[in-house]
Design an enzyme around this catalytic site. Structure first.
Site, PDB file in Angstrom:
ATOM      1  N   GLY A  18      35.320 -38.242  10.008  1.00 38.59           N
ATOM      2  CA  GLY A  18      34.336 -37.207  10.306  1.00 38.59           C
ATOM      3  C   GLY A  18      34.372 -36.107   9.269  1.00 38.59           C
ATOM      4  O   GLY A  18      35.276 -36.007   8.431  1.00 38.59           O
ATOM      5  N   GLY A  21      33.172 -28.213   9.191  1.00 45.51           N
ATOM      6  CA  GLY A  21      32.746 -27.064   8.414  1.00 45.51           C
ATOM      7  C   GLY A  21      33.758 -26.669   7.365  1.00 45.51           C
ATOM      8  O   GLY A  21      33.415 -26.004   6.385  1.00 45.51           O
ATOM      9  N   ALA A  23      36.738 -28.960   6.562  1.00 47.62           N
ATOM     10  CA  ALA A  23      37.539 -30.069   6.028  1.00 47.62           C
ATOM     11  C   ALA A  23      36.890 -31.400   6.369  1.00 47.62           C
ATOM     12  O   ALA A  23      36.077 -31.488   7.287  1.00 47.62           O
ATOM     13  CB  ALA A  23      38.964 -30.014   6.597  1.00 47.62           C
ATOM     14  N   VAL A  25      37.896 -35.440   7.334  1.00 51.92           N
ATOM     15  CA  VAL A  25      39.018 -36.133   7.968  1.00 51.92           C
ATOM     16  C   VAL A  25      38.908 -37.628   7.709  1.00 51.92           C
ATOM     17  O   VAL A  25      37.831 -38.212   7.809  1.00 51.92           O
ATOM     18  CB  VAL A  25      39.043 -35.859   9.494  1.00 51.92           C
ATOM     19  CG1 VAL A  25      40.309 -36.449  10.109  1.00 51.92           C
ATOM     20  CG2 VAL A  25      38.988 -34.364   9.772  1.00 51.92           C
ATOM     21  N   ASP A 134      38.814 -21.347  16.894  1.00 57.62           N
ATOM     22  CA  ASP A 134      37.702 -22.320  16.885  1.00 57.62           C
ATOM     23  C   ASP A 134      37.886 -23.340  17.993  1.00 57.62           C
ATOM     24  O   ASP A 134      37.676 -24.534  17.801  1.00 57.62           O
ATOM     25  CB  ASP A 134      37.631 -23.017  15.520  1.00 57.62           C
ATOM     26  CG  ASP A 134      36.304 -23.755  15.323  1.00 57.62           C
ATOM     27  OD1 ASP A 134      35.324 -23.413  16.011  1.00 57.62           O
ATOM     28  OD2 ASP A 134      36.264 -24.678  14.487  1.00 57.62           O
TER      29      ASP A 134
END
Length: 678
Positions: A18, A21, A23, A25, A134
């Site tokens: 994925g 915003g 990083a 992965v 977050d």
């Protein structure tokens, strides 16, 4: 990053998981420890800022201190070719956002269990003075055992310098942003608690409280609008549980829980009957220091200041002085002044009237052309036909109708609507319905021969109640399932189903008794009672009577399993000097295994919860006629689970013949009445 690239000579990239915003992965394999891991690479546009890199490294290293069962563990931190990366635990499952979508509505108890795991993890982070900043369902992973794990610790803190915006985009998801963060203020532990409250709201209702066309419009709602009531969407939610949401999402941080531990304690008892009469939580309505805008009516009705009230005095005094100076024409002077002032007043009055008419015209136009609005009625729990009628009465239309499983709402009744109840819509707007198909059903497989431990664990995780009955079996390995109480292929509701498995314990063990000097018939009875197979040998004996056991192999006290073979040597009695010569020879006989009877039995009794070892074996009895045996008694008895070849020894007088007969499950399948040597 391309597939197959080996990061730092250790982490081989398998595929992308994925993009976020901050990083990207990837799934990778640790070549040293031979395990799958997640690799998170800092985004390209953040790699050129030395300050960000330093904070990333410092806070990422701090995140390695957060060792908790509900936090995704950070294994390694490094850099390669300017790429800052984190290596973390790989969680195979889904995120909480997708879990809510797939499983909604979620039972209140399960909601609380998931939240307790998340709160436990956040509590530990706060104790280490780490604020996530977050928290959102996309950062909560749910593994296959329904264990919640928080990810993105470290990065969220490392980028605190960009706490609100970054390249004109809101950092994190604005749907879970606290009011103080939306204003551009510093995030605190209470900011995390606000985000946790929004997540609890979403798990209870299936949606976020605020929607908007832009991130800014949603952010404004977080510090201007009250959180909608979860009980308006689902009236069955206890008031105590709603109060947890309301307190966690209070606009002022001071009105929220002081820490996540307090929130966890409050949540733990929210379903308790002792809190059934709890009143709705209302936060303190203190002034928070925001600038207020006063309406125009307040300004027009306010008294004038003293300086303004006295401003016209010089004109009046000068006018009076003028009147006294010219005593010869006072009436004429007064008349002129009155005439000069009246037109000015008329102009002001006329302008005011025109402005008033314009305002009235605008208001009337807005009233005429403003679209007529209506509110979505609450139809949860209603039959589809009733829901359609209520929506029509509210001047709305029915959009798409979806089917969804629900353990809380009866079949063919409304589970939820989209938009949800209470939402203001233009008249004749479409509202989608989700109709219950009843509890989610599960199609059972055929578990015969499978491991009981893994099968029971899988079914219990789905909600089944599983029972075990132990059965000895010489043909099924220990721990394997022999029979199941509910037939394969049947669709059942796990929570309402009890499954009983008959599980093999393997062959039972037998400690052999001393069979010496027993008659052949007594030995055969002992073998039958203990499920043993016998083989016979014969010898002359002056000490042991004819047809009695001389010796046995294995001997007395030996431990054997059911189905094992025991060899007995039977006495022929004393050898006579004038005995005639005998022929000794052996004949091999193949006995085929037959499973047709087992299949028909299983078809007649498919729901049977018990079985025996004979359900997968044939009972074979062999009769032999020679010098030492007669066809009236069993020579050998055994059970077989596959085609088997036996060797039959014969001892007959010279020139004579022997005979044998094989009986399988009560049916003669082979015989020969004239068996001779060659």
């Amino acid at each position: 990053m391309r597939t197959g690239y080996t990061l730092n000579g250790r982490y081989r990239i398998i595929r992308a998981l994925g993009e976020g915003g901050m990083a990207n992965v990837y799934l990778a394999h640790d070549l040293i420890l031979d395990r799958d891991v997640s690799v998170k690479l800092l985004r390209l546009d953040l790699r050129d800022d030395p300050g960000t890199i330093r904070r990333f490294q410092r806070e990422a290293l701090a995140a390695t201190e957060l060792v908790h069962s509900n936090i995704v563990q950070v294994y390694d931190v490094g850099e390669e070719n300017g790429m800052q990366y984190l290596v973390m635990e790989y969680v195979e499952g889904t995120d909480l956002k997708a879990y809510i979508k797939d499983h909604f509505p979620i039972a209140y108890q399960e909601v609380i269990q998931i939240m307790e795991q998340i709160l436990s993890a956040v509590k530990m982070a706060h104790e280490h003075n780490i604020i996530h900043r977050d928290l959102k369902p996309q950062n909560i992973l749910i593994d296959r055992n329904r264990v919640a794990k928080i990810t993105d610790f470290g990065i969220a803190v490392a980028l605190s310098e960009h706490s609100l915006t970054q390249t004109n985009t809101v950092l994190g998801s604005v749907h879970y942003l606290s009011p103080e963060q939306a204003r551009g203020g510093m995030a605190t532990k209470q900011s995390d608690i606000y985000s946790l409250g929004i997540m609890l709201y979403e798990m209870l209702t299936g949606t976020v409280p605020f929607e908007g066309e832009t991130a800014v419009s949603i952010a404004l709602k977080h510090f201007q609008s009250e959180i909608p009531s979860v009980r308006d969407i689902d009236p069955r939610i206890p008031q105590a549980l709603e109060n947890v949401v309301l307190k966690a999402t209070s606009k002022r941080p001071a009105d929220r829980y002081t820490d996540v531990e307090s929130m966890a304690e409050d949540l733990k008892t929210s379903l308790s009957p002792k809190r059934a009469g709890e009143v709705k939580f209302v936060p303190a309505n203190d002034d928070d220091g925001e600038t207020k805008v006063l309406p125009a009516s307040a300004l027009s009705s306010a008294p004038l200041p003293a300086s303004a009230a006295t401003k016209s005095e010089p004109e009046d005094s000068s006018a009076a002085a003028t009147m006294t100076q010219d005593d010869s024409t006072p009436a004429k002077g007064k008349k002129k002044r009155k005439k000069s002032r009246h037109p000015r007043r008329r102009k002001f009055l006329l302008a005011g009237l025109v402005a008033l008419l314009l305002i009235l015209g605008v208001l009337i136009g807005m009233a005429i052309f403003k679209p007529q609005m209506t509110s979505v009625p609450s139809v949860i729990g209603r039959k589809e036909a009733t829901a359609r009628t209520e929506l029509k009465t509210a001047h709305l239309t029915v959009g798409e109708v979806h089917k969804t499983a629900s353990s809380k709402v009866k079949v063919n009744r409304v589970v939820r609507t989209e938009p949800r109840s209470g939402t203001q819509l233009k008249r004749q707007s479409a509202v989608d319905l989700w109709i219950s198909t009843g509890p989610k059903r599960f199609k059972l497989g055929n578990y015969q021969g499978d491991s009981y431990a893994s099968t029971a664990a899988k079914l219990e995780a789905l909600g089944f109640t599983v029972h075990r009955e132990s059965v000895h079996s010489s043909s099924v390995p220990a721990g394997k399932i022999i029979q199941q109480s509910i037939a394969a292929g049947k669709n059942v509701v796990p929570a309402n189903s009890d499954m009983t498995f008959s599980v093999s314990t393997g062959s039972a063990t037998v400690t052999l008794a001393d069979l010496s000097n027993k008659t052949k018939a007594q030995a055969q009875k002992y073998a039958t009672d203990h499920n043993l197979n016998l083989a016979f040998q014969y010898a002359y004996s002056t000490d042991v009577a004819k047809d009695h056991v001389i010796k046995q192999s294995p001997g007395e006290g030996a431990v054997v399993h059911e189905g094992d073979e025991v060899t007995l040597t039977i006495s022929r009695g004393e050898q006579k000097a004038d005995s005639t010569s005998t022929d000794k020879f052996s004949v091999n006989v193949k006995i085929p295994f037959d499973d047709s009877s087992d299949e028909s039995d299983a078809a007649d009794d498919s729901d049977s919860s018990s079985s025996s070892s004979s359900s997968t074996a044939n009972l074979v009895q062999i009769y032999l006629k020679d010098q030492d045996h007669g066809l009236s008694s069993i020579y050998k008895q055994m059970t077989i689970t596959a085609d088997t070849t036996v060797t039959l020894p014969f001892t007959v007088a010279a020139g004579k013949s022997g005979a044998y007969k094989v009986v399988r499950d009560g049916h003669v399948i082979a015989s020969d009445n004239h068996v001779t040597k060659n």
